[in-house]
Design a protein around this motif. Sequence first.
Motif, PDB file in Angstrom:
ATOM      1  N   PHE A  50       0.836  -1.202   0.000  1.00  0.00           N
ATOM      2  CA  PHE A  50       0.000   0.000   0.000  1.00  0.00           C
ATOM      3  C   PHE A  50       0.872   1.253   0.000  1.00  0.00           C
ATOM      4  O   PHE A  50       0.599   2.230  -0.687  1.00  0.00           O
ATOM      5  CB  PHE A  50      -0.906   0.022   1.242  1.00  0.00           C
ATOM      6  CG  PHE A  50      -2.120  -0.875   1.106  1.00  0.00           C
ATOM      7  CD1 PHE A  50      -3.148  -0.544   0.234  1.00  0.00           C
ATOM      8  CD2 PHE A  50      -2.239  -2.038   1.860  1.00  0.00           C
ATOM      9  CE1 PHE A  50      -4.273  -1.350   0.119  1.00  0.00           C
ATOM     10  CE2 PHE A  50      -3.350  -2.844   1.740  1.00  0.00           C
ATOM     11  CZ  PHE A  50      -4.364  -2.502   0.868  1.00  0.00           C
ATOM     12  N   ASN A  51       1.940   1.179   0.805  1.00  0.00           N
ATOM     13  CA  ASN A  51       2.786   2.351   0.958  1.00  0.00           C
ATOM     14  C   ASN A  51       3.463   2.743  -0.358  1.00  0.00           C
ATOM     15  O   ASN A  51       3.490   3.915  -0.732  1.00  0.00           O
ATOM     16  CB  ASN A  51       3.834   2.082   2.043  1.00  0.00           C
ATOM     17  CG  ASN A  51       4.266   3.369   2.696  1.00  0.00           C
ATOM     18  OD1 ASN A  51       3.419   4.177   3.084  1.00  0.00           O
ATOM     19  ND2 ASN A  51       5.563   3.590   2.748  1.00  0.00           N
ATOM     20  N   ASP A  52       3.979   1.725  -1.080  1.00  0.00           N
ATOM     21  CA  ASP A  52       4.656   2.015  -2.354  1.00  0.00           C
ATOM     22  C   ASP A  52       3.704   2.690  -3.332  1.00  0.00           C
ATOM     23  O   ASP A  52       4.058   3.663  -3.996  1.00  0.00           O
ATOM     24  CB  ASP A  52       5.168   0.707  -2.987  1.00  0.00           C
ATOM     25  CG  ASP A  52       6.329   0.121  -2.185  1.00  0.00           C
ATOM     26  OD1 ASP A  52       6.772   0.807  -1.239  1.00  0.00           O
ATOM     27  OD2 ASP A  52       6.751  -1.009  -2.510  1.00  0.00           O
ATOM     28  N   VAL A  53       2.483   2.134  -3.412  1.00  0.00           N
ATOM     29  CA  VAL A  53       1.526   2.693  -4.367  1.00  0.00           C
ATOM     30  C   VAL A  53       1.125   4.099  -3.946  1.00  0.00           C
ATOM     31  O   VAL A  53       1.001   5.008  -4.773  1.00  0.00           O
ATOM     32  CB  VAL A  53       0.295   1.760  -4.521  1.00  0.00           C
ATOM     33  CG1 VAL A  53      -0.717   2.367  -5.483  1.00  0.00           C
ATOM     34  CG2 VAL A  53       0.724   0.381  -5.018  1.00  0.00           C
ATOM     35  N   GLN A  67      -6.412  10.758   5.730  1.00  0.00           N
ATOM     36  CA  GLN A  67      -5.866   9.695   6.580  1.00  0.00           C
ATOM     37  C   GLN A  67      -6.145   8.341   5.927  1.00  0.00           C
ATOM     38  O   GLN A  67      -7.298   7.985   5.698  1.00  0.00           O
ATOM     39  CB  GLN A  67      -6.552   9.777   7.956  1.00  0.00           C
ATOM     40  CG  GLN A  67      -6.223   8.662   8.921  1.00  0.00           C
ATOM     41  CD  GLN A  67      -4.845   8.850   9.565  1.00  0.00           C
ATOM     42  OE1 GLN A  67      -4.447   9.977   9.867  1.00  0.00           O
ATOM     43  NE2 GLN A  67      -4.131   7.754   9.741  1.00  0.00           N
ATOM     44  N   LEU A  68      -5.076   7.603   5.624  1.00  0.00           N
ATOM     45  CA  LEU A  68      -5.251   6.271   5.025  1.00  0.00           C
ATOM     46  C   LEU A  68      -4.842   5.195   6.036  1.00  0.00           C
ATOM     47  O   LEU A  68      -3.757   5.261   6.599  1.00  0.00           O
ATOM     48  CB  LEU A  68      -4.408   6.106   3.763  1.00  0.00           C
ATOM     49  CG  LEU A  68      -4.808   6.984   2.571  1.00  0.00           C
ATOM     50  CD1 LEU A  68      -3.965   8.236   2.527  1.00  0.00           C
ATOM     51  CD2 LEU A  68      -4.674   6.204   1.282  1.00  0.00           C
ATOM     52  N   THR A  69      -5.743   4.215   6.249  1.00  0.00           N
ATOM     53  CA  THR A  69      -5.407   3.099   7.141  1.00  0.00           C
ATOM     54  C   THR A  69      -5.904   1.802   6.507  1.00  0.00           C
ATOM     55  O   THR A  69      -6.773   1.819   5.645  1.00  0.00           O
ATOM     56  CB  THR A  69      -6.085   3.240   8.520  1.00  0.00           C
ATOM     57  OG1 THR A  69      -7.466   3.523   8.316  1.00  0.00           O
ATOM     58  CG2 THR A  69      -5.457   4.329   9.358  1.00  0.00           C
ATOM     59  N   THR A  70      -5.336   0.703   7.005  1.00  0.00           N
ATOM     60  CA  THR A  70      -5.818  -0.605   6.526  1.00  0.00           C
ATOM     61  C   THR A  70      -6.086  -1.486   7.729  1.00  0.00           C
ATOM     62  O   THR A  70      -5.563  -1.250   8.814  1.00  0.00           O
ATOM     63  CB  THR A  70      -4.763  -1.315   5.661  1.00  0.00           C
ATOM     64  OG1 THR A  70      -3.540  -1.325   6.370  1.00  0.00           O
ATOM     65  CG2 THR A  70      -4.598  -0.660   4.323  1.00  0.00           C
ATOM     66  N   ASP A 128      -1.240   4.817   7.779  1.00  0.00           N
ATOM     67  CA  ASP A 128      -0.826   3.795   8.730  1.00  0.00           C
ATOM     68  C   ASP A 128      -1.291   2.444   8.178  1.00  0.00           C
ATOM     69  O   ASP A 128      -2.459   2.089   8.252  1.00  0.00           O
ATOM     70  CB  ASP A 128      -1.455   4.066  10.097  1.00  0.00           C
ATOM     71  CG  ASP A 128      -1.047   2.995  11.109  1.00  0.00           C
ATOM     72  OD1 ASP A 128      -0.224   2.121  10.746  1.00  0.00           O
ATOM     73  OD2 ASP A 128      -1.560   3.027  12.241  1.00  0.00           O
ATOM     74  N   PHE A 129      -0.346   1.727   7.577  1.00  0.00           N
ATOM     75  CA  PHE A 129      -0.703   0.439   6.963  1.00  0.00           C
ATOM     76  C   PHE A 129      -0.154  -0.735   7.774  1.00  0.00           C
ATOM     77  O   PHE A 129       0.044  -1.824   7.247  1.00  0.00           O
ATOM     78  CB  PHE A 129      -0.136   0.371   5.532  1.00  0.00           C
ATOM     79  CG  PHE A 129      -0.669   1.444   4.629  1.00  0.00           C
ATOM     80  CD1 PHE A 129      -2.037   1.679   4.546  1.00  0.00           C
ATOM     81  CD2 PHE A 129       0.189   2.222   3.847  1.00  0.00           C
ATOM     82  CE1 PHE A 129      -2.528   2.663   3.700  1.00  0.00           C
ATOM     83  CE2 PHE A 129      -0.301   3.213   3.006  1.00  0.00           C
ATOM     84  CZ  PHE A 129      -1.658   3.437   2.935  1.00  0.00           C
ATOM     85  N   THR A 130       0.109  -0.498   9.090  1.00  0.00           N
ATOM     86  CA  THR A 130       0.754  -1.557   9.877  1.00  0.00           C
ATOM     87  C   THR A 130      -0.147  -2.789  10.047  1.00  0.00           C
ATOM     88  O   THR A 130       0.345  -3.910  10.102  1.00  0.00           O
ATOM     89  CB  THR A 130       1.170  -1.031  11.262  1.00  0.00           C
ATOM     90  OG1 THR A 130       0.077  -0.278  11.795  1.00  0.00           O
ATOM     91  CG2 THR A 130       2.404  -0.171  11.175  1.00  0.00           C
TER      92      THR A 130
END
Lengths: 423, 145
Positions: free
Chosen positions: A279-282, A342-345, A304-306
């Motif tokens: 997700f972070n790369d994209v 804010q992006l989260t997964t 925050d894609f942890t």
Amino acid sequence: MIEFFRRLFESADFMPHGHCYLWQSDILFLTVLGDGLTGLAYFTLPFMLFYIVRKREDLAHRNMFLLFGTFIMACGATHFVDIWTIWFPTYRLASVVTVVTGLVSAATAIAMFRALPQILTLASNSRLENANQQLLDEIGKKEAAQGALRKINDELEQRVQQRTAQLIRANRELEKEIEHRKKVEKANLVKNAELIRINGDLDNFVYCASHDLKSPLVNAEGLIMALREELPNQNPQVSEIINRLENSITRMHHTVLDLTEVSALQKGTEKSDFKVLSFNDVLEEVKINLAGEIAASGAEIAADFTAADKVKFTHKNLYSVIYNLVSNAIKYRAKDRGPRVQLTTQEHGNYIMLTVADNGIGIDLIKHEKKIFSLFKRLHEHTAGSGVGLFIVKRILENNQGRVEVESKVGEGTVFKVFFPKQ
Amino acid sequence: MAYTTTMKKLRSILLVDDNDTSNFLNERLLKRMAVTDEIKVLSNGKSAFEFLEKLNRAGRSSIETKPELILLDINMPVVDGFEFLELYNQLDEQFRSDILVAILSTSNHPQDTSRASDFNAYYIIKPLTIEKVEALLSMHYAGAE
């Protein structure tokens, strides 16, 4: 002993028995009469007994009957001998007949004794009749029961026949239904094929239309540029007209490009295009391409894609989803505050859920929920959107067994939740 | 305004496009870039192929100049760009050796771009610009010179 039997029929040594009666004619007469009658009776009774034995083959204790017959006959013989000895004193013979009678009598007594318990159990005729009656009653009852059984049986059979008939009917109806379904299915297949063809035609149409529209647009853009170059020192009115002309054409060009992108969505994606993507790369790629917008609006983008940092998807589509959602979040920002995205997964059952939340102007979902995901529908006049972004996001997810949800409050912001299937 | 270019001048350029305006704009651009003194314009693949075939047959005696660059549209009536390429590839290899073919199309559809790469042709998406022409020529002649 031999002497005895040799002189069996001799009478010379004895006096006739008549002497004992002093030859008184009345005594003689009565004695002879009594013995004669008794002897006669005793000789007739056995024949009747033998006759019974012969006729009744089912008779119990046949031997007893025969013994009694013999015994009675022997008794008869003694009476005749008694008459004989009144005048002829062959007492040796008389004693032998008496002994034989005694032996037969004793044998009969013994046999009788031995048969006694059995004879006691012999059923009497009335008892037999009674038993017979009971048996008949029983038989009657049984016949009644059997009749009832037969009736029940008949009813059962009838019911079975009815049920069978019902089943056959139901079966026939089912067969008809199956036949009908098959027909419908066949029709559906035909329709489906037709739909696929129409869809293909439509794709083709969109492709051709966008292609054919593109050439004149590109030419118009070129012509305007040439016009600018050829017109020396333009006056402001002409300049404004040319600017507006250029804007219109640019906008039209964008629409056509969007259309092309939408039509490209319809084309299937290859399995090999699916890769495990970060997700972070994209997001970083998206940020580079939106650098101008981010800088101009002063947008803060936090991620925050942890909880779930990767997803298996096609790069082109994941990029398109994130690009459209982030660029929308910036586009529809509130005037009085800097945009924050804010992006989260997180893992969500069989899905990986990507949440994109903003503090923008928000959407009145009651009014517009359906509209926001439709093609070329824009809710706001002042922004630069073409009305394709959310449609593309939704279509990408639908094409890949995912979905997208939206929550929003007017004046506070919007949250998009994108569900990617884990597979 | 005159464009100066460090690149050598091309013998001749052939524009094959059925769209007059495209041809007008492209011819104007190329003239202003001054990459060539001679520009020939033909409106479909058929006339372009006939032109080249005649050149091939005439050899050195031809009055027409052999093009060094062909800019080819895809969607054209009669014989389209790809059909032209099929015909063109049947010409002598010797004849084709000093001609550069580039497809010039509005389409960025993968179907078209991948087909172009099958023909080993360059692919330029319209509009044609000075930058694109320069990039094409420098890419092509970088290996040659």
